[in-house]
Motif scaffolding. Structure first.
Motif, PDB file in Angstrom:
ATOM      1  N   TYR A  35       0.831  -1.201   0.000  1.00  0.00           N
ATOM      2  CA  TYR A  35       0.000   0.000   0.000  1.00  0.00           C
ATOM      3  C   TYR A  35       0.868   1.254   0.000  1.00  0.00           C
ATOM      4  CZ  TYR A  35      -3.430   3.517   1.220  1.00  0.00           C
ATOM      5  OH  TYR A  35      -4.205   4.637   1.217  1.00  0.00           O
ATOM      6  N   GLY A  36       1.891   1.273   0.851  1.00  0.00           N
ATOM      7  CA  GLY A  36       2.774   2.433   0.911  1.00  0.00           C
ATOM      8  C   GLY A  36       3.509   2.666  -0.389  1.00  0.00           C
ATOM      9  N   THR A  37       3.952   1.589  -1.015  1.00  0.00           N
ATOM     10  CA  THR A  37       4.642   1.713  -2.298  1.00  0.00           C
ATOM     11  C   THR A  37       3.696   2.225  -3.383  1.00  0.00           C
ATOM     12  OG1 THR A  37       6.161  -0.073  -1.724  1.00  0.00           O
ATOM     13  CG2 THR A  37       5.925   0.433  -4.058  1.00  0.00           C
ATOM     14  N   ALA A  38       2.505   1.661  -3.439  1.00  0.00           N
ATOM     15  CA  ALA A  38       1.552   2.058  -4.478  1.00  0.00           C
ATOM     16  C   ALA A  38       1.093   3.505  -4.294  1.00  0.00           C
ATOM     17  CB  ALA A  38       0.349   1.117  -4.468  1.00  0.00           C
ATOM     18  N   LYS A  39       0.727   3.842  -3.074  1.00  0.00           N
ATOM     19  CA  LYS A  39       0.194   5.192  -2.820  1.00  0.00           C
ATOM     20  C   LYS A  39       1.260   6.255  -3.055  1.00  0.00           C
ATOM     21  CE  LYS A  39      -3.117   7.749  -0.771  1.00  0.00           C
ATOM     22  NZ  LYS A  39      -4.127   8.327  -1.620  1.00  0.00           N
ATOM     23  N   SER A  40       2.450   6.057  -2.517  1.00  0.00           N
ATOM     24  CA  SER A  40       3.505   7.060  -2.735  1.00  0.00           C
ATOM     25  C   SER A  40       4.021   7.021  -4.164  1.00  0.00           C
ATOM     26  CB  SER A  40       4.644   6.869  -1.732  1.00  0.00           C
ATOM     27  OG  SER A  40       5.213   5.587  -1.850  1.00  0.00           O
ATOM     28  N   VAL A  87       1.466   9.990   3.561  1.00  0.00           N
ATOM     29  CA  VAL A  87       2.435  11.087   3.701  1.00  0.00           C
ATOM     30  C   VAL A  87       3.319  11.177   2.465  1.00  0.00           C
ATOM     31  CG1 VAL A  87       4.460  11.865   5.004  1.00  0.00           C
ATOM     32  CG2 VAL A  87       2.435  11.056   6.209  1.00  0.00           C
ATOM     33  N   GLY A  88       3.735  10.037   1.928  1.00  0.00           N
ATOM     34  CA  GLY A  88       4.590  10.052   0.742  1.00  0.00           C
ATOM     35  C   GLY A  88       3.893  10.647  -0.457  1.00  0.00           C
ATOM     36  N   ASP A  89       2.633  10.288  -0.648  1.00  0.00           N
ATOM     37  CA  ASP A  89       1.872  10.814  -1.773  1.00  0.00           C
ATOM     38  C   ASP A  89       1.739  12.335  -1.679  1.00  0.00           C
ATOM     39  OD1 ASP A  89       0.202  11.064  -3.997  1.00  0.00           O
ATOM     40  OD2 ASP A  89      -1.599  10.533  -2.871  1.00  0.00           O
ATOM     41  N   GLY A 141       3.373  14.338   0.324  1.00  0.00           N
ATOM     42  CA  GLY A 141       4.670  14.980   0.524  1.00  0.00           C
ATOM     43  C   GLY A 141       5.437  15.238  -0.758  1.00  0.00           C
ATOM     44  N   VAL A 142       5.461  14.253  -1.653  1.00  0.00           N
ATOM     45  CA  VAL A 142       6.219  14.466  -2.887  1.00  0.00           C
ATOM     46  C   VAL A 142       5.517  15.476  -3.799  1.00  0.00           C
ATOM     47  CG1 VAL A 142       7.367  12.225  -2.825  1.00  0.00           C
ATOM     48  CG2 VAL A 142       5.240  12.445  -4.079  1.00  0.00           C
ATOM     49  N   ARG A 143       4.203  15.505  -3.755  1.00  0.00           N
ATOM     50  CA  ARG A 143       3.472  16.509  -4.537  1.00  0.00           C
ATOM     51  C   ARG A 143       3.731  17.910  -3.993  1.00  0.00           C
ATOM     52  NH1 ARG A 143      -1.696  14.010  -7.150  1.00  0.00           N
ATOM     53  NH2 ARG A 143      -1.404  11.808  -6.732  1.00  0.00           N
ATOM     54  N   ALA A 144       3.717  18.023  -2.662  1.00  0.00           N
ATOM     55  CA  ALA A 144       3.978  19.325  -2.040  1.00  0.00           C
ATOM     56  C   ALA A 144       5.428  19.749  -2.259  1.00  0.00           C
ATOM     57  CB  ALA A 144       3.660  19.262  -0.554  1.00  0.00           C
ATOM     58  N   ASN A 145       6.344  18.796  -2.219  1.00  0.00           N
ATOM     59  CA  ASN A 145       7.761  19.094  -2.431  1.00  0.00           C
ATOM     60  C   ASN A 145       8.008  19.624  -3.847  1.00  0.00           C
ATOM     61  OD1 ASN A 145      10.608  19.050  -1.722  1.00  0.00           O
ATOM     62  ND2 ASN A 145      10.741  17.257  -3.062  1.00  0.00           N
ATOM     63  N   ALA A 146       7.221  19.169  -4.789  1.00  0.00           N
ATOM     64  CA  ALA A 146       7.370  19.663  -6.155  1.00  0.00           C
ATOM     65  C   ALA A 146       7.003  21.140  -6.252  1.00  0.00           C
ATOM     66  CB  ALA A 146       6.505  18.845  -7.104  1.00  0.00           C
TER      67      ALA A 146
END
Length: 164
Positions: free
Chosen positions: A31-36, A115-117, A119-124
């Motif tokens: 789930y964590g891999t797919a979502k992030s 958080v990964g999903d 977070g990476v969008r916000a980091n962009a």
């Protein structure tokens, strides 16, 4: 079944604990891999130079499956009724060990994925958020580590049910 001492249904609970540790931890990792991963792919369309930097949540989610594998191996090596008596206490200790590690890994995987999903969008959009995202991911990963530690402690209690 001569020569068997212990409870005949106890290994069932031990093997159930080993399966629970691996299955639930891998569910959290998946789930964590797919979502992030969805977040990384979405972010990569606009900012492809940040893709490798944004792989951190995917890697952290993948580690969760390893925690479940460790506990499953520890439990399965502790189940040998022909070498040593295996009682219900031992089976329940192994079951609780597997559930503690597996469910902690599942919850950590869900947290890492969400958080990964985001977070990476916000980091962009705002690169200053990277350190904050990493800290949140570390605390989410720590939840699975707590489950691993408790699982090791619980599985070490197996075999202490009766003095032999």
């Amino acid at each position: 079944m001569t020569g068997f001492s212990g409870d005949e249904t106890a290994p069932f609970f031990g093997f159930l604990g080993a399966a629970a540790a691996l299955v639930f931890s891998c569910m959290g990792a998946a789930y964590g891999t797919a979502k992030s991963g969805v977040g990384v792919a979405s972010m990569g369309v606009m900012r492809p130079e940040l893709v490798m930097k944004s792989i951190v949540p995917v890697v952290m989610a993948g580690v969760l499956g390893i925690y479940g594998l460790i506990i499953a191996v520890i439990i399965s090596t502790g189940i040998n009724p022909k070498a040593k008596s295996y009682y219900l206490f031992d089976g329940y200790a192994h079951l609780s060990s597997g559930l503690a590690c597996g469910l902690a890994g599942l919850s950590a995987g869900m947290a890492i994925g969400i958080v990964g999903d985001a977070g990476v969008r916000a980091n962009a959009q705002q690169p200053k958020l990277f350190v904050g995202m990493i800290l949140i991911l570390i605390f989410a990963e720590a939840l699975a580590l707590y489950g691993l530690i408790v699982g090791i402690i619980l599985s070490s209690r197996a075999g202490q049910s009766r003095a032999e």
